[in-house]
Write an enzyme that holds these catalytic residues in place. Sequence first.
Site, short mmCIF file in Angstrom:
data_model
loop_
_atom_site.label_atom_id
_atom_site.label_comp_id
_atom_site.label_asym_id
_atom_site.label_seq_id
_atom_site.Cartn_x
_atom_site.Cartn_y
_atom_site.Cartn_z
N SER A 10 0.83 -1.20 0.00
CA SER A 10 0.00 0.00 0.00
C SER A 10 0.86 1.25 0.00
CB SER A 10 -0.86 -0.03 1.28
OG SER A 10 -1.43 1.23 1.50
N TYR A 38 -2.05 -0.72 10.97
CA TYR A 38 -2.29 -1.27 9.64
C TYR A 38 -1.08 -1.01 8.74
CZ TYR A 38 -3.77 -1.47 4.80
OH TYR A 38 -3.82 -1.75 3.45
N LYS A 49 1.96 -3.64 7.12
CA LYS A 49 2.40 -3.76 5.71
C LYS A 49 3.91 -3.58 5.61
CE LYS A 49 -1.60 -4.34 3.64
NZ LYS A 49 -1.94 -5.63 3.02
P1 NAD Z 1 -11.31 -6.46 1.52
O1 NAD Z 1 -11.55 -6.35 2.98
O2 NAD Z 1 -12.43 -6.21 0.60
O3 NAD Z 1 -10.68 -7.89 1.18
C1 NAD Z 1 -9.84 -8.56 2.06
C2 NAD Z 1 -10.38 -9.99 2.20
O4 NAD Z 1 -9.54 -10.71 3.10
C3 NAD Z 1 -11.79 -10.03 2.78
O5 NAD Z 1 -12.62 -10.80 1.92
C4 NAD Z 1 -11.62 -10.70 4.13
O6 NAD Z 1 -12.74 -11.49 4.48
C5 NAD Z 1 -10.36 -11.51 3.92
N1 NAD Z 1 -9.59 -11.80 5.14
C6 NAD Z 1 -9.14 -10.94 6.09
N2 NAD Z 1 -8.46 -11.59 7.04
C7 NAD Z 1 -8.47 -12.91 6.69
C8 NAD Z 1 -7.95 -14.09 7.27
N3 NAD Z 1 -7.30 -14.07 8.45
N4 NAD Z 1 -8.14 -15.27 6.65
C9 NAD Z 1 -8.82 -15.33 5.47
N5 NAD Z 1 -9.34 -14.24 4.88
C10 NAD Z 1 -9.16 -13.04 5.47
O7 NAD Z 1 -10.08 -5.48 1.20
P2 NAD Z 1 -9.51 -4.98 -0.20
O8 NAD Z 1 -9.80 -3.55 -0.32
O9 NAD Z 1 -9.93 -5.89 -1.26
O10 NAD Z 1 -7.96 -5.12 0.09
C11 NAD Z 1 -7.22 -6.24 -0.35
C12 NAD Z 1 -5.76 -6.04 0.05
O11 NAD Z 1 -5.27 -4.84 -0.53
C13 NAD Z 1 -5.53 -5.92 1.55
O12 NAD Z 1 -4.33 -6.58 1.87
C14 NAD Z 1 -5.38 -4.43 1.74
O13 NAD Z 1 -4.58 -4.14 2.86
C15 NAD Z 1 -4.68 -4.03 0.46
N6 NAD Z 1 -4.87 -2.63 0.09
C16 NAD Z 1 -6.14 -2.14 -0.03
C17 NAD Z 1 -6.32 -0.80 -0.39
C18 NAD Z 1 -7.69 -0.21 -0.48
O14 NAD Z 1 -7.83 1.02 -0.41
N7 NAD Z 1 -8.75 -1.01 -0.63
C19 NAD Z 1 -5.20 0.00 -0.64
C20 NAD Z 1 -3.93 -0.54 -0.54
C21 NAD Z 1 -3.77 -1.87 -0.17
C1 WQD Z 2 -9.09 10.02 0.50
C2 WQD Z 2 -9.23 11.51 0.69
C3 WQD Z 2 -9.48 12.18 2.99
C4 WQD Z 2 -13.32 10.30 3.68
C5 WQD Z 2 -6.45 5.11 2.67
C6 WQD Z 2 -5.38 4.42 3.45
C7 WQD Z 2 -4.34 3.89 2.51
C8 WQD Z 2 -4.97 3.00 1.44
C9 WQD Z 2 -6.05 3.74 0.73
C10 WQD Z 2 -5.03 0.76 2.33
C11 WQD Z 2 -8.43 12.04 1.89
C12 WQD Z 2 -10.72 12.51 2.20
C13 WQD Z 2 -12.15 10.74 3.09
C14 WQD Z 2 -14.32 11.24 4.01
C15 WQD Z 2 -12.93 13.00 3.13
N1 WQD Z 2 -5.60 1.85 2.01
N2 WQD Z 2 -11.97 12.08 2.83
N3 WQD Z 2 -14.09 12.57 3.73
O1 WQD Z 2 -6.67 8.12 3.49
O2 WQD Z 2 -5.88 8.55 1.11
O3 WQD Z 2 -5.89 6.25 2.01
O4 WQD Z 2 -7.00 4.21 1.70
O5 WQD Z 2 -3.89 0.44 2.22
O6 WQD Z 2 -3.45 3.16 3.29
O7 WQD Z 2 -4.80 5.35 4.36
O8 WQD Z 2 -8.03 7.28 1.51
O9 WQD Z 2 -10.41 7.26 0.88
O10 WQD Z 2 -9.79 7.51 3.32
O11 WQD Z 2 -9.34 9.38 1.76
O12 WQD Z 2 -12.75 14.21 2.91
O13 WQD Z 2 -15.36 10.91 4.57
O14 WQD Z 2 -10.60 11.80 0.98
O15 WQD Z 2 -9.21 13.20 3.91
O16 WQD Z 2 -7.95 13.30 1.55
P1 WQD Z 2 -6.57 7.66 2.11
P2 WQD Z 2 -9.47 7.79 1.89
#
Ligand code: NAD
Ligand code: WQD
Length: 343
Positions: free
Chosen positions: A125, A150, A154
């Site tokens: 991430s 979190y 990572k």
């Molecule tokens: P999500 O929550 O939709 O998907 C994650 C899945 O993992 C879920 O279906 C959950 O049930 C499963 N899970 C969690 N813990 C588990 C465990 N112990 N055993 C088996 N299954 C488990 O999240 P997502 O948005 O699809 O994210 C997927 C990956 O991408 C994650 O590793 C997240 O950290 C990473 N990521 C997400 C974002 C984002 O903004 N969505 C950004 C950067 C990185």
């Molecule tokens: C985006 C922008 C907020 C909600 C997060 C994690 C990052 C990655 C992606 C997992 C920011 C603004 C948000 C709201 C708002 N996830 N905002 N009102 O914080 O950039 O990133 O998700 O790995 O690790 O930190 O994403 O969607 O929360 O926010 O104004 O109700 O929207 O301040 O500028 P962020 P976000």
Amino acid sequence: MKIIVTGGTGYIGSHTVVELLKAGFEVAIIDNLYNSEESVLDRIETITSKRPAFEAIDLCDNEASLSFFRKHQDAVAVIHFAALKAVGESVKKAIWYYENNLGSTFNLFKCMNDVGIPSIIFSSSATIYGKYPELPVKENSPKFPTSSPYGSSKQMIKTILKDTIIGENEIKNGISLRYFNPIGAHESALIGEAPKGIPNNLLPYITQTAIGLRDSLSVFGADYDTPDGTAVRDYIHVVDLAHAHVKALQRLVNEENETDYEVFNIGAGKGYSVLQVIEAFERMNDVKVNYKISPRRPGDEPMFYADSTLAQEKLNWQAELNIDEMVASAWKWEAYYREHLQK
Ligand code: NAD
Ligand code: WQD
């Protein structure tokens, strides 16, 4: 070729499974359904006419996971999505986050080692940069401590993965993809992001406000040093992100990787402010979003966007879908979800 996808019923996982099946891979999903629903498998099947193998197993459960891996020991690689991902919640529930995100990963690595699966793609991430040192953010930009368990989980997994690959075991190579801000949904509107409870992220908050589930969106801060005062992020369409996984996987299985552990930023390379996202959403969907300017959210950076040229050069990948397509698909999915899927 078979691929094991952990967290494959989740938001990014389900979109990636669709693209893997379309690219001809066979898929076996392991997910404990903590943050997803089994019915996504039906919808994946509707889109692709193929059904991935699936078992509802917690990856922290050593025995059950190993039995799953033994059944699928012909897999050539794992894509590891499974994790808890809510930044704010992780600050309050640190032990649980470390236990789940690290525990599941240790267990996964042991299973891969036991059955001899050599390759892994890891969901990293943008959060691992801690704060922005320079813009656009490059893979080798300095890393700072993150503001959440979190983010720290990572960072830790990156170290554990690198050490594992260097060590003497069956896991030989890996690619970490550092996603920026994934949003949007599949064009069919059959799969998308459905956060449980009050959304933390911007896009689900916008769609839930527009559909009337939330009264008003709080725009966190309008006094940043950015063109319109609101914070800027690099939004990436989840289908583009799914394609990046297929490309990374092909790089590993075709042995095109240059080192055993590689890292790529996956972003669109363009920043949009919160107000620009709202404007695009309202214009594309012809719907109003009630919002009010609120104080800054602690820990937020003013601006964050990626340099993804390495992914372009080495993976032959770049983002294809623009912000209008992202917000339109997110709205189409929200409407479908509320009408057909919400219990
Ligand atoms: P999500 O929550 O939709 O998907 C994650 C899945 O993992 C879920 O279906 C959950 O049930 C499963 N899970 C969690 N813990 C588990 C465990 N112990 N055993 C088996 N299954 C488990 O999240 P997502 O948005 O699809 O994210 C997927 C990956 O991408 C994650 O590793 C997240 O950290 C990473 N990521 C997400 C974002 C984002 O903004 N969505 C950004 C950067 C990185
Ligand atoms: C985006 C922008 C907020 C909600 C997060 C994690 C990052 C990655 C992606 C997992 C920011 C603004 C948000 C709201 C708002 N996830 N905002 N009102 O914080 O950039 O990133 O998700 O790995 O690790 O930190 O994403 O969607 O929360 O926010 O104004 O109700 O929207 O301040 O500028 P962020 P976000």
